[in-house]
Motif scaffolding. Sequence first.
Motif, short mmCIF file in Angstrom:
data_model
loop_
_atom_site.label_atom_id
_atom_site.label_comp_id
_atom_site.label_asym_id
_atom_site.label_seq_id
_atom_site.Cartn_x
_atom_site.Cartn_y
_atom_site.Cartn_z
N ALA A 92 0.85 -1.21 0.00
CA ALA A 92 0.00 0.00 0.00
C ALA A 92 0.88 1.25 0.00
O ALA A 92 0.57 2.23 -0.69
CB ALA A 92 -0.92 -0.01 1.22
N ILE A 93 1.98 1.21 0.76
CA ILE A 93 2.91 2.34 0.78
C ILE A 93 3.50 2.55 -0.61
O ILE A 93 3.58 3.66 -1.11
CB ILE A 93 4.06 2.11 1.79
N ARG A 94 3.88 1.43 -1.23
CA ARG A 94 4.50 1.53 -2.55
C ARG A 94 3.51 2.14 -3.55
O ARG A 94 3.84 3.06 -4.29
CB ARG A 94 4.94 0.14 -2.99
N ARG A 95 2.28 1.63 -3.57
CA ARG A 95 1.26 2.18 -4.49
C ARG A 95 1.06 3.66 -4.24
O ARG A 95 1.00 4.46 -5.17
CB ARG A 95 -0.09 1.48 -4.27
N HIS A 96 0.96 4.01 -2.96
CA HIS A 96 0.70 5.40 -2.59
C HIS A 96 1.86 6.30 -3.05
O HIS A 96 1.64 7.36 -3.65
CB HIS A 96 0.54 5.47 -1.07
N ASN A 97 3.08 5.86 -2.80
CA ASN A 97 4.23 6.69 -3.18
C ASN A 97 4.42 6.75 -4.70
O ASN A 97 4.79 7.80 -5.24
CB ASN A 97 5.51 6.17 -2.50
N LEU A 98 4.13 5.64 -5.39
CA LEU A 98 4.19 5.67 -6.86
C LEU A 98 3.19 6.69 -7.40
O LEU A 98 3.48 7.45 -8.32
CB LEU A 98 3.87 4.29 -7.44
N ALA A 99 2.00 6.70 -6.80
CA ALA A 99 0.96 7.66 -7.22
C ALA A 99 1.44 9.10 -6.98
O ALA A 99 1.23 9.98 -7.82
CB ALA A 99 -0.34 7.40 -6.48
N LEU A 100 2.11 9.31 -5.85
CA LEU A 100 2.60 10.67 -5.56
C LEU A 100 3.63 11.11 -6.60
O LEU A 100 3.56 12.22 -7.14
CB LEU A 100 3.24 10.73 -4.17
N VAL A 101 4.59 10.22 -6.89
CA VAL A 101 5.65 10.58 -7.86
C VAL A 101 5.03 10.85 -9.23
O VAL A 101 5.31 11.88 -9.87
CB VAL A 101 6.71 9.44 -7.98
N LEU A 102 4.14 9.94 -9.66
CA LEU A 102 3.54 10.12 -10.99
C LEU A 102 2.69 11.40 -11.04
O LEU A 102 2.70 12.11 -12.04
CB LEU A 102 2.69 8.89 -11.35
N GLY A 103 2.01 11.70 -9.95
CA GLY A 103 1.19 12.92 -9.88
C GLY A 103 2.05 14.17 -10.05
O GLY A 103 1.70 15.09 -10.80
N HIS A 104 3.20 14.21 -9.37
CA HIS A 104 4.09 15.37 -9.51
C HIS A 104 4.57 15.53 -10.96
O HIS A 104 4.59 16.63 -11.50
CB HIS A 104 5.31 15.23 -8.58
N ILE A 105 4.94 14.40 -11.57
CA ILE A 105 5.45 14.46 -12.95
C ILE A 105 4.33 14.83 -13.92
O ILE A 105 4.53 15.60 -14.85
CB ILE A 105 6.11 13.11 -13.33
N HIS A 106 3.13 14.30 -13.67
CA HIS A 106 1.99 14.61 -14.54
C HIS A 106 1.65 16.10 -14.47
O HIS A 106 1.42 16.75 -15.48
CB HIS A 106 0.80 13.76 -14.12
N ARG A 107 1.64 16.66 -13.27
CA ARG A 107 1.24 18.07 -13.12
C ARG A 107 2.35 19.05 -13.49
O ARG A 107 2.09 20.11 -14.05
CB ARG A 107 0.80 18.35 -11.68
N ASP A 108 3.60 18.68 -13.16
CA ASP A 108 4.69 19.67 -13.31
C ASP A 108 5.68 19.35 -14.42
O ASP A 108 6.62 20.11 -14.63
CB ASP A 108 5.44 19.81 -11.98
N GLY A 109 5.50 18.21 -15.09
CA GLY A 109 6.44 17.87 -16.16
C GLY A 109 7.71 17.26 -15.57
O GLY A 109 7.73 16.82 -14.43
N ALA A 110 8.77 17.24 -16.40
CA ALA A 110 10.00 16.56 -15.99
C ALA A 110 10.60 17.21 -14.74
O ALA A 110 10.64 18.42 -14.60
CB ALA A 110 11.00 16.62 -17.14
N LEU A 111 11.03 16.35 -13.80
CA LEU A 111 11.65 16.81 -12.56
C LEU A 111 12.90 15.98 -12.31
O LEU A 111 12.96 14.82 -12.73
CB LEU A 111 10.68 16.61 -11.39
N THR A 112 13.87 16.56 -11.64
CA THR A 112 15.06 15.76 -11.33
C THR A 112 14.72 14.82 -10.16
O THR A 112 13.81 15.08 -9.37
CB THR A 112 16.25 16.65 -10.91
N ARG A 113 15.51 13.75 -10.07
CA ARG A 113 15.34 12.83 -8.93
C ARG A 113 15.51 13.59 -7.62
O ARG A 113 14.84 13.31 -6.64
CB ARG A 113 16.38 11.72 -9.00
N ALA A 114 16.46 14.56 -7.63
CA ALA A 114 16.70 15.34 -6.40
C ALA A 114 15.45 16.12 -6.00
O ALA A 114 15.07 16.15 -4.83
CB ALA A 114 17.88 16.28 -6.62
N GLU A 115 14.78 16.73 -7.00
CA GLU A 115 13.54 17.48 -6.69
C GLU A 115 12.46 16.55 -6.16
O GLU A 115 11.75 16.87 -5.21
CB GLU A 115 13.02 18.18 -7.96
N LEU A 116 12.32 15.38 -6.80
CA LEU A 116 11.30 14.43 -6.37
C LEU A 116 11.59 13.93 -4.95
O LEU A 116 10.68 13.82 -4.13
CB LEU A 116 11.24 13.25 -7.34
N THR A 117 12.86 13.67 -4.68
CA THR A 117 13.27 13.19 -3.35
C THR A 117 12.89 14.22 -2.28
O THR A 117 12.34 13.89 -1.24
CB THR A 117 14.79 12.94 -3.33
#
Length: 397
Positions: free
Chosen positions: A11-36
């Motif tokens: 459940a944590i993994r699904r939730h965190n995957l959704a968060l990462v994908l949501g950031h990329i979907h809304r804001d476009g390409a991001l560095t791993r550092a920004e996502l972290t």
Amino acid sequence: MVASPAARPDAIRRHNLALVLGHIHRDGALTRAELTQRLRVSRSTMGALVADLLELGLVGEVVPNGGSSVGRPSHVVGPHDRGPYVVAVDIDVTHVVTAAIGLGGDVLARQLVPTGPAASEPETAARIVVESVERVSRATGRSAPPLTVGVSVPGTVDLESGHIAVAPNLEWHDIAFGALLTDALPEHTRVRIGNDADLAVFAEHLRGAARGFDDVVYLLGRTGVGAGIVVDGRPLRGYDGYAGEIGHNVIDSSGPPCHCGKHGCTETYIGEGALLARAGRPLPPTDEAVSRFFTDARSGDASAVGAVRDVAEPLGRTIGTLVNTLNPQRVLLGGTLSHMLDLARPEIEAAVSHYAVETPGRSVELIQPAFGTDSPLLGAAELAFADLLSDPLIAGG
Ligand SMILES: [Zn+2]
């Protein structure tokens, strides 16, 4: 918010995957550092999440070169350029616009089919949608079918079934449009249907001119008029999903006849038909006639300018009523009302001030949508992406 450690690991993994994908979907390409930094997770956790999304074919990653200075450059993670896409459809009286849209909101292909001026039968609209979905899907050059087809309609819709209770200007009553489309589209194609103004405010709140604002109204003017409402950051739909049908609030019961069967509804004063009628132009409105009307108004044509001035007052009064009822921070004016704001802002604002009870020194902001006339279309795309964005693992089948 990152899931609590007490939740189950998957459940944590699904939730965190959704968060990462949501950031990329809304804001476009991001560095791993920004996502972290945004998710407040360790670099290794982010590495594992990105690896999952890469494997699911949802994101792509590039390593910027030229980083000869101190430290390794952070990998840039963006939507996969061959990843899944949805098809969004905007059905209105005068047109059906269809677009294939990728993660990140990129429009990959689009087409417009003019319809009207008479209302289309549901079966005719469904046929246009099916042909358009096929055409824009092919134009993406991607072999996979669309993930989901999201549809915007100018009516009241049951979000679960896609059943349309009433779409007055299309003259549709009690239409199982979701079932009609599902039967007509290729097998296994998912269909989601929403109201045009609701979808418009959804898109603008998520990624446009209403982002970061939790009390917002999107007033959409086309053949009909409706409001998409966000209160405390949440869409306001009402018990039956009719909230925001303000086009059918009666201003004067001895006024012009409305498609809903009543007389003197708001949309008969501020909809496209009202503008054309006041300028002495033929009805019903077509996209072309409305576009010509505003071109003429901008170049000073007396009848068009007069019609804009006449409509500014009832428009300001309508906004005043919304302000008194909902106390929004921003009111977005979309469709033809966006042109109205361009041409008659002082008159509209004067009418709003006259009718609205406002905090001294603070007036509601009237603004144009970030996506122009595409807000309902892009909202339909967001509706279509909703399942994937809440659980990216569904991309793995
Ligand atoms: Zn009406």
